[in-house]
Structures are given as C-alpha cells and as structure tokens.
Design a protein around this motif. Structure first.
Motif, short mmCIF file in Angstrom:
data_model
loop_
_atom_site.label_atom_id
_atom_site.label_comp_id
_atom_site.label_asym_id
_atom_site.label_seq_id
_atom_site.Cartn_x
_atom_site.Cartn_y
_atom_site.Cartn_z
N ASN A 1 0.69 -1.26 0.05
CA ASN A 1 -0.05 -0.08 0.03
C ASN A 1 0.87 1.04 -0.04
O ASN A 1 0.50 2.27 -0.60
CB ASN A 1 -0.99 0.06 1.31
CG ASN A 1 -1.96 -0.96 1.23
OD1 ASN A 1 -2.26 -1.41 -0.05
ND2 ASN A 1 -2.54 -1.57 2.22
N LYS B 1 1.39 4.60 -2.38
CA LYS B 1 1.01 5.87 -2.12
C LYS B 1 2.34 6.55 -2.41
O LYS B 1 2.02 7.93 -2.86
CB LYS B 1 0.76 5.79 -0.51
CG LYS B 1 0.60 7.11 -0.08
CD LYS B 1 0.41 7.06 1.36
CE LYS B 1 0.36 8.33 2.07
NZ LYS B 1 -0.13 8.18 3.70
N TYR B 2 3.41 6.13 -2.27
CA TYR B 2 4.59 7.22 -2.36
C TYR B 2 5.13 7.09 -3.70
O TYR B 2 6.19 7.88 -4.04
CB TYR B 2 5.34 6.90 -1.42
CG TYR B 2 5.02 7.32 0.13
CD1 TYR B 2 4.81 8.65 0.08
CD2 TYR B 2 4.83 6.34 1.03
CE1 TYR B 2 4.42 9.13 1.57
CE2 TYR B 2 4.26 6.84 2.36
CZ TYR B 2 4.27 7.80 2.47
OH TYR B 2 3.72 8.49 3.89
#
Length: 299
Positions: free
Chosen positions: A277, A281-282
């Motif tokens: 996850n 996200k990054y």
C-alpha cells in the motif's frame, strides 16, 4: 524472452478479492492469469494417481504458481507445492519448491535462524519457552528488550517490556497464548528511530520506504520522524538482497533498522507477503504489474 500468453496461477490464503490488482494488469501484459484461494483446491484419486485441481482446472496445466500469502493454509500450500514439483511447475517464492513442511515464511524463529546462519547482521536473539526467555532475556539484554511471537502477525505480537513489573504483567497474557501453541523469541532492543522496508523482486530492489519506529520516544527527542520513499544505498541494497536470499524469498519486504549512534544496519525480518500500500502511495510503481512481468519470465 516472455512466453506468449503464459498461464500463471496466484494463490492467497484469504479472500481472492486481495488479488484483484493482479487481474487488472494481466490483460495488458498478455498473461493468462487465474487467481484463487487455497480453499478452492480439491483432488480426486484415480487408479494409481490423483488430480489436484483449482476449481475445475488441473493445476498441472499452469506454467508457474505464486503463493502471494499462505497464512494458516499450510496444509493446502504443501499439497500444491508437492503437486507442482511432481509436474515440473515452478513455484514462487522458491522456498516452497523444496520446503514441503514448514517454510521459513511461516516461522519467524526459523527465518531468523536462517539469516543468522547466513551471516546477516541482526539484533542478538534467543528462542525458547517463556520460562527460558523470562530468565535469560533480562540477563543477556537488560531492559527494555523485544519479545515477539514466531507467527509475526503484522507487528501486532511484538512487545518491549521496560521493567521487571511490565514483564511479569505481560507474561500472564503470553502464557495463555503459549498454552495454545504459540512460540516466542526475544531480541536485544535496537535504538533506531527510523525503520526501512526494502522491497525485493527477483534479486533486485524495486523500492525502499522509511517510517519512524514504534518505540523511538524511549531514547530519542525526535517526535515525528520521516515517512516516505528513500533511495536504498549500496549497503542497504546488499543487506536486503542477502536477507531475502538467506530465506529463499524472491518477492520480499526486508525490514532494516539503522542504529542512531553508529549508523550500523541490522535486519529485523524478511516478509514473504509484504503490504504494498505504501509503495503505491509514495511511488508510481505498479507492483502487481512488475510481479507478473517477472513471473512470466521465469517460465
């Protein structure tokens, strides 16, 4: 060179919905993908053999199999791994190709022992009954020290008693768990305010993330800490690859601590089924796409 339309089977121990992102990228990669839960397997005997199926399909029809997550479905995973080996089908992670009983991903005690044996730098570790750990851990490590279950349930079964009183209270709860078959090990407390997770795929680092450690406020004035993507330097890359290789993982998230005072790197675990996850996200990395590409090249 990728085989035309390779047939890939991916298993998960829980709901198949967790594998939905793989299905989304399979079409564009020209991959014939089947996703399944271990609960979907069955077999029936013939005159002198048996056929192991997922749904209505013979597992021998696939080119490569990936165990995304085994969890408690060890018996089912063993059946699939044994059948795949018999029919010459590659299984990943590769630890499942030979470990037909308890692969190291199921036991953090075994995982840690393998990394120690391979010379991977880790916190000093002891394993045994709670009675043994109660006596030896304070003597060897002092307080605080880290106590973990060998099942390693997403960092939920990790404790760091800081006194005899805290330890005594904790052991009341843990003894009940021990009676049900849970095992534990203890490690020296590492004064590191940042934790790094390095994602390894097929002998290459694809991403590295950092976040502040759980107990940093016990020894550091750093109230917040860094979060997000980082560049894995050569030392961190080498260490992550060595840890993954020590426990026969091709797809892994290796957790590394950097000791505040010395800058020394130590591995605390190598996860066979890391969460992606935060990578999503990054970064702009499509992890499922990268895994399918790599799996298809193994055929």
């Amino acid at each position: 060179m990728m085989q035309n339309n390779p047939k890939i089977l991916i298993f998960v121990g829980g709901p198949v919905a967790k594998l939905e992102p793989f299905k989304e990228v399979a079409g564009e990669l020209n991959v014939d993908l089947t996703v399944a839960s271990f609960s979907d397997i069955s077999y029936k005997s013939g005159e002198d053999n048996y056929t192991l199926s997922v749904g209505e399909q013979d597992i021998a029809d696939f080119d490569v199999i990936y165990f995304r997550m085994v969890g408690r479905r060890l018996e089912d995973a063993t059946l699939v791994a044994n059948y795949a080996k018999k029919h010459g089908i590659k299984v990943f992670d590769r630890l499942y190709q030979d470990s037909l009983l308890v692969p190291s991903s199921i036991s953090k005690a075994l995982e840690t022992a393998k990394m120690i044996e391979a010379g991977v730098p880790m916190p000093k570790t002891i394993f045994g009954s709670l009675k043994y750990l109660r006596h030896k851990a304070p003597e060897l490590f002092g307080f605080p020290f880290v106590l973990k279950s060998t099942t390693g349930k997403k960092a939920r079964e990790v404790w760091a008693p800081s006194s005899e009183e805290e330890l005594s209270e904790l052991l009341v709860k843990l003894r009940e768990m021990e009676k049900s078959g849970v095992r534990f090990f203890a490690q020296a407390f590492t004064q590191a305010s940042q934790r790094y997770r390095v994602f390894v795929l097929g002998g290459q680092v694809v991403a590295a993330l950092t976040q502040p450690t759980k107990w940093r406020k016990r020894f550091s004035d750093k109230l917040e800490g860094e979060k997000g993507v980082v560049e894995a330097d050569s030392q961190m890359t080498e260490l992550a690859l060595a840890a993954a290789n020590a426990v026969d993982l091709d797809i892994s998230g290796v957790d590394i601590l950097k000791i505040d005072n010395s800058g020394e790197l130590v591995v605390i675990e190598a996860n066979a089924a890391p969460s992606w996850n935060l990578v999503k996200k990054y970064t702009d990395i499509n992890v499922e796409r990268e895994i399918l590409l790599w799996l298809a090249k193994q055929i």
